[in-house]
Design an enzyme around this catalytic site. Structure first.
Site, PDB file in Angstrom:
ATOM      1  N   TYR A   1      -2.849  -5.481  17.216  1.00 41.93           N
ATOM      2  CA  TYR A   1      -3.044  -4.714  15.979  1.00 41.93           C
ATOM      3  C   TYR A   1      -4.305  -3.842  16.078  1.00 41.93           C
ATOM      4  O   TYR A   1      -4.283  -2.643  15.766  1.00 41.93           O
ATOM      5  CB  TYR A   1      -3.158  -5.719  14.828  1.00 41.93           C
ATOM      6  CG  TYR A   1      -3.270  -5.124  13.450  1.00 41.93           C
ATOM      7  CD1 TYR A   1      -2.152  -4.617  12.787  1.00 41.93           C
ATOM      8  CD2 TYR A   1      -4.493  -5.104  12.770  1.00 41.93           C
ATOM      9  CE1 TYR A   1      -2.238  -4.100  11.506  1.00 41.93           C
ATOM     10  CE2 TYR A   1      -4.595  -4.591  11.486  1.00 41.93           C
ATOM     11  CZ  TYR A   1      -3.472  -4.090  10.860  1.00 41.93           C
ATOM     12  OH  TYR A   1      -3.572  -3.577   9.591  1.00 41.93           O
TER      13      TYR A   1
ATOM     14  N   ILE B   1       0.832  -1.205   0.000  1.00 39.37           N
ATOM     15  CA  ILE B   1       0.000   0.000   0.000  1.00 39.37           C
ATOM     16  C   ILE B   1       0.870   1.260   0.000  1.00 39.37           C
ATOM     17  O   ILE B   1       0.563   2.242  -0.675  1.00 39.37           O
ATOM     18  CB  ILE B   1      -0.956  -0.031   1.219  1.00 39.37           C
ATOM     19  CG1 ILE B   1      -1.946  -1.204   1.076  1.00 39.37           C
ATOM     20  CG2 ILE B   1      -1.726   1.286   1.346  1.00 39.37           C
ATOM     21  CD1 ILE B   1      -2.843  -1.443   2.282  1.00 39.37           C
TER      22      ILE B   1
ATOM     23  N   ASN C   1       2.134   5.175   6.933  1.00 39.14           N
ATOM     24  CA  ASN C   1       1.622   3.921   6.396  1.00 39.14           C
ATOM     25  C   ASN C   1       2.294   2.691   7.010  1.00 39.14           C
ATOM     26  O   ASN C   1       1.694   1.620   7.052  1.00 39.14           O
ATOM     27  CB  ASN C   1       1.817   3.928   4.875  1.00 39.14           C
ATOM     28  CG  ASN C   1       1.742   2.544   4.285  1.00 39.14           C
ATOM     29  OD1 ASN C   1       0.653   2.002   4.100  1.00 39.14           O
ATOM     30  ND2 ASN C   1       2.896   1.935   4.022  1.00 39.14           N
ATOM     31  N   ALA C   2       3.566   2.826   7.464  1.00 44.17           N
ATOM     32  CA  ALA C   2       4.298   1.657   7.968  1.00 44.17           C
ATOM     33  C   ALA C   2       3.476   0.966   9.044  1.00 44.17           C
ATOM     34  O   ALA C   2       2.921   1.613   9.934  1.00 44.17           O
ATOM     35  CB  ALA C   2       5.645   2.084   8.539  1.00 44.17           C
TER      36      ALA C   2
HETATM   37  P1  NAD Z   1       3.377  -4.358   4.086  1.00 44.80           P
HETATM   38  O1  NAD Z   1       3.855  -5.269   5.182  1.00 44.80           O
HETATM   39  O2  NAD Z   1       3.394  -4.875   2.685  1.00 44.80           O
HETATM   40  O3  NAD Z   1       4.209  -2.988   4.141  1.00 44.80           O
HETATM   41  C1  NAD Z   1       4.507  -2.328   5.352  1.00 44.80           C
HETATM   42  C2  NAD Z   1       5.812  -1.561   5.165  1.00 44.80           C
HETATM   43  O4  NAD Z   1       6.128  -0.915   6.403  1.00 44.80           O
HETATM   44  C3  NAD Z   1       6.998  -2.479   4.829  1.00 44.80           C
HETATM   45  O5  NAD Z   1       7.692  -1.992   3.716  1.00 44.80           O
HETATM   46  C4  NAD Z   1       7.849  -2.426   6.090  1.00 44.80           C
HETATM   47  O6  NAD Z   1       9.247  -2.587   5.851  1.00 44.80           O
HETATM   48  C5  NAD Z   1       7.525  -1.033   6.628  1.00 44.80           C
HETATM   49  N1  NAD Z   1       7.853  -0.936   8.048  1.00 44.80           N
HETATM   50  C6  NAD Z   1       7.543  -1.820   9.030  1.00 44.80           C
HETATM   51  N2  NAD Z   1       8.088  -1.425  10.205  1.00 44.80           N
HETATM   52  C7  NAD Z   1       8.759  -0.258   9.950  1.00 44.80           C
HETATM   53  C8  NAD Z   1       9.534   0.615  10.762  1.00 44.80           C
HETATM   54  N3  NAD Z   1       9.753   0.365  12.072  1.00 44.80           N
HETATM   55  N4  NAD Z   1      10.082   1.712  10.199  1.00 44.80           N
HETATM   56  C9  NAD Z   1       9.890   1.978   8.880  1.00 44.80           C
HETATM   57  N5  NAD Z   1       9.157   1.164   8.067  1.00 44.80           N
HETATM   58  C10 NAD Z   1       8.613   0.061   8.591  1.00 44.80           C
HETATM   59  O7  NAD Z   1       1.897  -3.914   4.529  1.00 44.80           O
HETATM   60  P2  NAD Z   1       0.647  -3.375   3.640  1.00 44.80           P
HETATM   61  O8  NAD Z   1      -0.309  -4.499   3.471  1.00 44.80           O
HETATM   62  O9  NAD Z   1       1.096  -2.629   2.453  1.00 44.80           O
HETATM   63  O10 NAD Z   1      -0.012  -2.380   4.717  1.00 44.80           O
HETATM   64  C11 NAD Z   1       0.302  -0.996   4.791  1.00 44.80           C
HETATM   65  C12 NAD Z   1      -0.523  -0.355   5.900  1.00 44.80           C
HETATM   66  O11 NAD Z   1      -1.914  -0.596   5.688  1.00 44.80           O
HETATM   67  C13 NAD Z   1      -0.213  -0.927   7.291  1.00 44.80           C
HETATM   68  O12 NAD Z   1      -0.298   0.115   8.241  1.00 44.80           O
HETATM   69  C14 NAD Z   1      -1.326  -1.924   7.502  1.00 44.80           C
HETATM   70  O13 NAD Z   1      -1.568  -2.160   8.869  1.00 44.80           O
HETATM   71  C15 NAD Z   1      -2.483  -1.208   6.831  1.00 44.80           C
HETATM   72  N6  NAD Z   1      -3.596  -2.083   6.426  1.00 44.80           N
HETATM   73  C16 NAD Z   1      -3.447  -3.037   5.465  1.00 44.80           C
HETATM   74  C17 NAD Z   1      -4.552  -3.822   5.107  1.00 44.80           C
HETATM   75  C18 NAD Z   1      -4.465  -4.882   4.032  1.00 44.80           C
HETATM   76  O14 NAD Z   1      -5.506  -5.489   3.701  1.00 44.80           O
HETATM   77  N7  NAD Z   1      -3.311  -5.129   3.434  1.00 44.80           N
HETATM   78  C19 NAD Z   1      -5.778  -3.651   5.743  1.00 44.80           C
HETATM   79  C20 NAD Z   1      -5.875  -2.672   6.733  1.00 44.80           C
HETATM   80  C21 NAD Z   1      -4.792  -1.880   7.042  1.00 44.80           C
END
Ligand code: NAD
Length: 445
Positions: free
Chosen positions: A351, A216, A285-286
């Protein structure tokens, strides 16, 4: 990018089979491509007597060269139905909704839009008017569930004084940028919103996106760059290669940083001050998951999730709202919550707590942000097709995908488009909102 089930039931024989078995047949959603018109057909406008938003709505549609109808044409198929309900002052007048939509809702085109405009009930003193305005929500949420073929329904609460600040919200909701947003109540407060170039609204803006190396976050970085921003892509050093690839693709730059580090806010601010004149948009977003039921969850799993998902952005935002910060007036802070943070989810106590905390943080800081001419909002994604959700077991994944009004998962770009709407300079009155990007999921409120 249809999932295997959607591919099956949109094939000729698959559709017949699904219809016979009463299975959902998701409509492929139309997504925005640069150059697309705002709407792909006529828009029918309606208004309860005494409405105060007709002029602003007409202006947005005129700017977009949309074909506007003010009375029903029984042969037309409408790309959007827009009803200004701000004039409804008592429950006996709610029948005007039925009058307008009863005869037209079945004429909404594929991926069409239904929008109702009202007044925030909490800002109304008169009990009868407040009651009627609150009632609009039940109508709109039901319309979202009844609409077929990828169409969506939304309610926009516009404060008195916000009449001239609704353009960006209308453009977002009418366009295919809001493909996976439905059944939402969006609040637009009193504000003076500048007019912007709708094709490049973020020209000359500097944005920073955390967790931008994939999923995302990468989609958010791409979308903000498409809209004209220079994007600083931030991720942990271990993701450096992927991060550089995203930044190169969009003409942005990188910042390798663990946002949970003690001095992360200072490092982030120094980086921006050394390379840019200031900062306009920050997207937190992280995020990480460490799933276990409460009784089996270790303290480390709890702390790790709370630190990344909530505490890190609280500390960064506090630093960014301080007097000496590089965050410019007109700045935009955006958090990512989740429907888990609204509805709760088995195995995700850490979470869900962190994501509900993101909602609390946005609501808590919104008044202080407003004093600095900044807005702070959050998106709450539902089921989004990413590496995170691809790892979910098949049956849980299928249930997650289908349990919403659009019967499909969203794409990372759907979250990104909602964030780009918050980031738009025209969204100056959009503060303290949490928009769910979930296709009107059955989970949560
Ligand atoms: P993802 O795991 O693919 O990407 C998350 C990114 O955050 C990774 O690149 C990771 O390296 C980075 N990250 C993690 N810890 C970090 C830190 N301490 N410092 C800097 N960067 C860090 O996740 P995604 O599915 O793309 O989700 C992105 C956001 O959307 C998240 O906050 C997630 O909780 C939220 N979200 C996702 C969904 C879904 O269906 N995928 C649903 C609801 C919410």
């Amino acid at each position: 990018m249809a999932d295997p089930y959607s591919k099956l039931v949109t094939s000729r024989y698959g559709r017949q089979l699904a219809n016979r078995l009463g299975l959902p047949t998701p409509t492929p959603l139309r997504r925005y491509r640069p150059g697309d018109p705002l709407v792909s057909g006529p828009v029918l406008l309606g208004e309860a007597e005494g409405g105060r938003l007709g002029k602003a709505v007409s202006e947005t549609l005129r700017e977009a060269d949309a074909e506007v109808h003010r009375s029903r044409d029984d042969d037309a198929e409408y790309a959007a139905l827009v009803f200004d309900a701000t004039g409804i002052a008592g429950s006996t007048e709610l029948g005007e909704l039925h009058e307008f939509f009863g005869a037209t809702i079945r004429r909404v085109s594929k991926c069409g839009r239904l929008i109702v405009l009202g007044t925030p009930p909490e800002e109304i003193d008169d009990p009868a008017e407040r009651t009627a305005q609150r009632a609009l929500e039940g109508f709109v949420r039901t319309a979202g569930k009844e609409l077929k073929r990828g169409a969506t329904a939304q309610l926009v609460h516009v404060s008195r004084g916000g009449e001239r600040a609704i353009d960006s919200t209308l453009r977002f909701l009418l366009s295919s940028k809001s493909a996976f947003v439905s059944g939402q109540v969006i609040r637009v407060g009193a504000a003076e919103a500048p007019t912007v170039d709708a094709a490049r609204p973020l020209r000359d803006k500097v944005a920073l996106v955390t967790g931008a190396s994939r999923g995302i976050g990468a989609a958010i970085a791409e979308t903000l760059a498409r809209d004209g921003a220079h994007v600083v892509c931030l991720d942990v050093p271990a993701q450096g290669e992927d991060l550089a690839e995203v930044a190169n693709r969009i003409g942005g730059s990188t910042l390798q940083l663990d946002i949970t580090a003690e001095d992360a806010p200072r490092q982030l601010i120094e980086h921006v001050e050394q390379r840019h004149d200031g900062l306009d948009i920050v997207v937190h977003n992280a995020g990480i998951t460490r799933d276990k039921t409460i009784g089996r969850m270790s303290r480390d799993q709890w702390e790790a999730v709370l630190r990344v998902n909530l505490a890190a952005q609280e500390r960064i935002n506090t630093a960014l709202l301080a007097d000496s910060s590089p965050l410019r007036s007109g700045g935009r802070l955006v958090g990512i919550a989740s429907i888990s943070g609204i509805a709760g989810n088995v195995g995700q106590a850490n979470y869900a707590t962190s994501k509900a905390g993101v909602i609390g943080h946005v609501q808590a800081l919104a008044p202080r942000a407003a004093e600095r001419g900044v807005t702070i909002n959050a998106v709450a994604p539902g089921f989004i097709e990413t590496a995170m959700t691809a790892a979910v077991p098949l049956f849980v994944r299928e249930a997650g995908r289908r349990m919403n009004s659009l019967s499909q998962g969203g794409l990372p770009v759907d979250v990104a488009e909602t964030i780009a709407y918050y980031a738009d300079p025209g969204s100056a009155g959009v503060n303290g909102n949490v928009i769910r990007v979930c296709g009107q999921s059955l989970l949560g409120a």
